[in-house]
Design an enzyme around this catalytic site. Structure first.
Site, PDB file in Angstrom:
ATOM      1  N   MET A  16       0.838  -1.209   0.000  1.00 18.19           N
ATOM      2  CA  MET A  16       0.000   0.000   0.000  1.00 18.19           C
ATOM      3  C   MET A  16       0.868   1.252   0.000  1.00 18.19           C
ATOM      4  SD  MET A  16      -3.163  -1.138   2.474  1.00 18.19           S
ATOM      5  CE  MET A  16      -2.150  -1.974   3.690  1.00 18.19           C
ATOM      6  N   GLN A  33       7.521  -4.843  -3.918  1.00 16.59           N
ATOM      7  CA  GLN A  33       6.666  -4.797  -5.097  1.00 16.59           C
ATOM      8  C   GLN A  33       7.227  -3.806  -6.107  1.00 16.59           C
ATOM      9  OE1 GLN A  33       2.750  -2.922  -5.622  1.00 16.59           O
ATOM     10  NE2 GLN A  33       2.009  -4.979  -6.125  1.00 16.59           N
ATOM     11  N   CYS A  49      -2.601  -2.000 -10.156  1.00 16.63           N
ATOM     12  CA  CYS A  49      -2.814  -0.624  -9.721  1.00 16.63           C
ATOM     13  C   CYS A  49      -3.416   0.197 -10.851  1.00 16.63           C
ATOM     14  CB  CYS A  49      -1.454  -0.064  -9.306  1.00 16.63           C
ATOM     15  SG  CYS A  49      -1.594   1.427  -8.399  1.00 16.63           S
ATOM     16  N   HIS A  67      -6.414  -9.656  -6.468  1.00 18.36           N
ATOM     17  CA  HIS A  67      -7.420  -8.715  -5.965  1.00 18.36           C
ATOM     18  C   HIS A  67      -8.676  -9.016  -6.766  1.00 18.36           C
ATOM     19  CE1 HIS A  67      -8.564  -4.211  -5.119  1.00 18.36           C
ATOM     20  NE2 HIS A  67      -9.477  -5.060  -4.722  1.00 18.36           N
ATOM     21  N   GLY A  98      -8.817  -8.497  -1.198  1.00 16.24           N
ATOM     22  CA  GLY A  98      -9.914  -7.573  -1.457  1.00 16.24           C
ATOM     23  C   GLY A  98     -11.055  -7.752  -0.471  1.00 16.24           C
ATOM     24  N   GLY A  99     -11.291  -6.736   0.355  1.00 16.11           N
ATOM     25  CA  GLY A  99     -12.467  -6.721   1.218  1.00 16.11           C
ATOM     26  C   GLY A  99     -12.423  -7.669   2.402  1.00 16.11           C
TER      27      GLY A  99
HETATM   28  C1  LIG Z   1      -3.557   3.492   0.411  1.00 19.76           C
HETATM   29  C2  LIG Z   1      -3.475   2.314  -0.529  1.00 19.76           C
HETATM   30  C3  LIG Z   1      -2.384   2.179  -1.353  1.00 19.76           C
HETATM   31  C4  LIG Z   1      -2.263   1.068  -2.219  1.00 19.76           C
HETATM   32  N1  LIG Z   1      -1.106   0.905  -2.950  1.00 19.76           N
HETATM   33  C5  LIG Z   1      -0.936  -0.237  -3.657  1.00 19.76           C
HETATM   34  C6  LIG Z   1       0.312  -0.537  -4.285  1.00 19.76           C
HETATM   35  O1  LIG Z   1       1.299   0.207  -4.176  1.00 19.76           O
HETATM   36  N2  LIG Z   1       0.406  -1.689  -4.996  1.00 19.76           N
HETATM   37  C7  LIG Z   1      -0.649  -2.562  -5.119  1.00 19.76           C
HETATM   38  O2  LIG Z   1      -0.517  -3.608  -5.767  1.00 19.76           O
HETATM   39  N3  LIG Z   1      -1.826  -2.303  -4.529  1.00 19.76           N
HETATM   40  C8  LIG Z   1      -1.983  -1.187  -3.791  1.00 19.76           C
HETATM   41  N4  LIG Z   1      -3.151  -0.982  -3.123  1.00 19.76           N
HETATM   42  C9  LIG Z   1      -4.217  -2.009  -3.198  1.00 19.76           C
HETATM   43  C10 LIG Z   1      -4.080  -3.014  -2.053  1.00 19.76           C
HETATM   44  O3  LIG Z   1      -2.859  -3.720  -2.129  1.00 19.76           O
HETATM   45  C11 LIG Z   1      -5.250  -4.026  -2.080  1.00 19.76           C
HETATM   46  O4  LIG Z   1      -5.182  -4.750  -3.286  1.00 19.76           O
HETATM   47  C12 LIG Z   1      -6.602  -3.340  -1.991  1.00 19.76           C
HETATM   48  O5  LIG Z   1      -6.618  -2.328  -0.997  1.00 19.76           O
HETATM   49  C13 LIG Z   1      -7.705  -4.364  -1.692  1.00 19.76           C
HETATM   50  O6  LIG Z   1      -7.449  -5.044  -0.478  1.00 19.76           O
HETATM   51  P1  LIG Z   1      -8.188  -4.616   0.919  1.00 19.76           P
HETATM   52  O7  LIG Z   1      -9.678  -4.581   0.612  1.00 19.76           O
HETATM   53  O8  LIG Z   1      -7.803  -5.688   1.883  1.00 19.76           O
HETATM   54  O9  LIG Z   1      -7.694  -3.248   1.284  1.00 19.76           O
HETATM   55  C14 LIG Z   1      -3.287   0.109  -2.274  1.00 19.76           C
HETATM   56  C15 LIG Z   1      -4.404   0.260  -1.423  1.00 19.76           C
HETATM   57  C16 LIG Z   1      -4.488   1.332  -0.549  1.00 19.76           C
HETATM   58  C17 LIG Z   1      -5.683   1.443   0.378  1.00 19.76           C
END
Ligand SMILES: Cc1cc2nc3c(=O)[nH]c(=O)nc-3n(C[C@H](O)[C@H](O)[C@H](O)COP(=O)(O)O)c2cc1C
Length: 325
Positions: free
Chosen positions: A13, A65, A95, A166, A207-208
């Site tokens: 993230m 990553q 992304c 995701h 995801g979620g």
């Molecule tokens: C603040 C933020 C930054 C993120 N940056 C990246 C990133 O650099 N690379 C990536 O693959 N996904 C990134 N994501 C997506 C997360 O890795 C993840 O796939 C997405 O939030 C869904 O998972 P969750 O519902 O558990 O949050 C980011 C998500 C958030 C909230």
């Protein structure tokens, strides 16, 4: 051979999973695999490597990553990262931001499985650590039944065996990256089916996922779970991961927080500012007595010029007093 466990991972993230955040997460779980923020291959090759790639030895196991789509550049960046001591390199195929699309990487690569396969093949030749992929199930008008399988099969043919999916499509036009994390809907069943069809691959669902109960449910269908926002907003849930998912000893939360406080003190002594070290702690006591005072004290005091470890100690005393009362 891949000896890293992907059973429970904390997602990459940007601006969130920086080195201090990963150290905090590591204090709370010895076993979860931690992912860095995305770093572009171009930045790794041309930028300030110590700043972009430097990490703390206690973060292991930790995966870097990378973002990019030029196979030679990806190989070069992977080699540099491996020399820094990362345990795995993960390629971002998920992304959706504009900045990322213009560089032709991230989620838009779901349309180019052969190019992604070339990248991972080049990366695998360059390093001996595992190369893994984080992807979506598709983008825009793609049929996820096809796009996810096409991406996974192309990369598997190039030797990749670990995929974090995701489980939603990304819309490359019209939705912000933030909106793209909550809509369109999740399709966990597709990820489960792909795992059933390809039992030899290690498939993680992302995801979620908000609770460890949900994580345990997913683990009946796939090899691993990857949590993003829930781990960041409520890091305390990580303290139960080792016992629940790895048969490890329960983590003593007070000892974990103390270990992080010692890390903060060390970093301050090396000249770091307090504020970035405090940021990952803000959600720590989420929902517990004293949490609001803890958070407010840190948010107000940590950004001040010259703020030191006393600010953290004072904030902790608010949650401790409430516990003792
Ligand atoms: C603040 C933020 C930054 C993120 N940056 C990246 C990133 O650099 N690379 C990536 O693959 N996904 C990134 N994501 C997506 C997360 O890795 C993840 O796939 C997405 O939030 C869904 O998972 P969750 O519902 O558990 O949050 C980011 C998500 C958030 C909230």
């Amino acid at each position: 051979m891949n000896s890293l466990s992907h059973r429970f991972c904390v997602a990459p993230m940007m601006d969130w999973t920086d080195s201090p955040c990963r150290v905090l997460h590591r204090c709370l779980t010895r076993q979860a695999l931690l992912y860095t923020e995305m770093v572009t291959a171009e930045a790794v090759v041309h930028g300030d490597r110590a700043r972009l790639l430097g990490f703390d030895g206690r973060e292991h196991p930790v995966a870097l990553q990378l973002g990019g789509s030029d196979p030679a550049r990806m190989a070069q960046a992977s080699r540099i990262a491996a020399d820094f001591g990362y345990d795995e390199i993960n390629l971002n195929v998920g992304c959706p931001s504009d900045r990322v699309q213009s560089g032709r990487f991230g989620a838009c690569l779901m349309r180019e499985p052969m190019l992604v396969a070339e990248c991972v093949a080049a990366m695998r030749t360059a390093v001996s650590i595992p190369v893994t992929v984080k992807c979506r199930i598709g983008v825009d008008d793609q049929d996820p039944e096809q796009s996810l399988r096409a991406l996974i099969d192309a990369c598997a043919a190039a030797g990749v065996s670990v995929f974090a999916v995701h489980a939603r499509k990304a819309w490359l036009e019209g939705l912000s990256p933030k909106e793209n994390r909550d809509v369109p809907p999740l399709d966990y069943e597709l990820v489960y089916r792909v795992k059933r069809e390809r039992p030899h691959l290690t498939i993680l669902v992302n995801g979620g996922i908000e609770t460890l109960e949900q994580a345990a449910d997913h683990l009946r269908h796939v090899d691993g779970v990857m949590l993003g926002r829930a781990a960041y907003h409520n890091p305390m849930l990580l303290a139960q991961v080792d016992a629940r998912f790895f048969g490890g000893a329960p983590v003593d939360v007070d000892a974990a927080v103390e270990a992080y406080a010692e890390y903060v003190a060390q970093r301050l002594a090396q000249g770091s500012r307090l504020h970035p070290l405090i940021k990952p702690l803000l959600g720590l006591y989420h929902g517990q007595p004293g949490a609001r005072l803890f958070r407010r004290h840190l948010s107000e005091q940590a950004p001040r010029e010259g703020a030191g470890i006393a600010v953290l100690r004072e904030a902790l005393s608010f949650v401790k007093q409430r516990e003792a009362a």
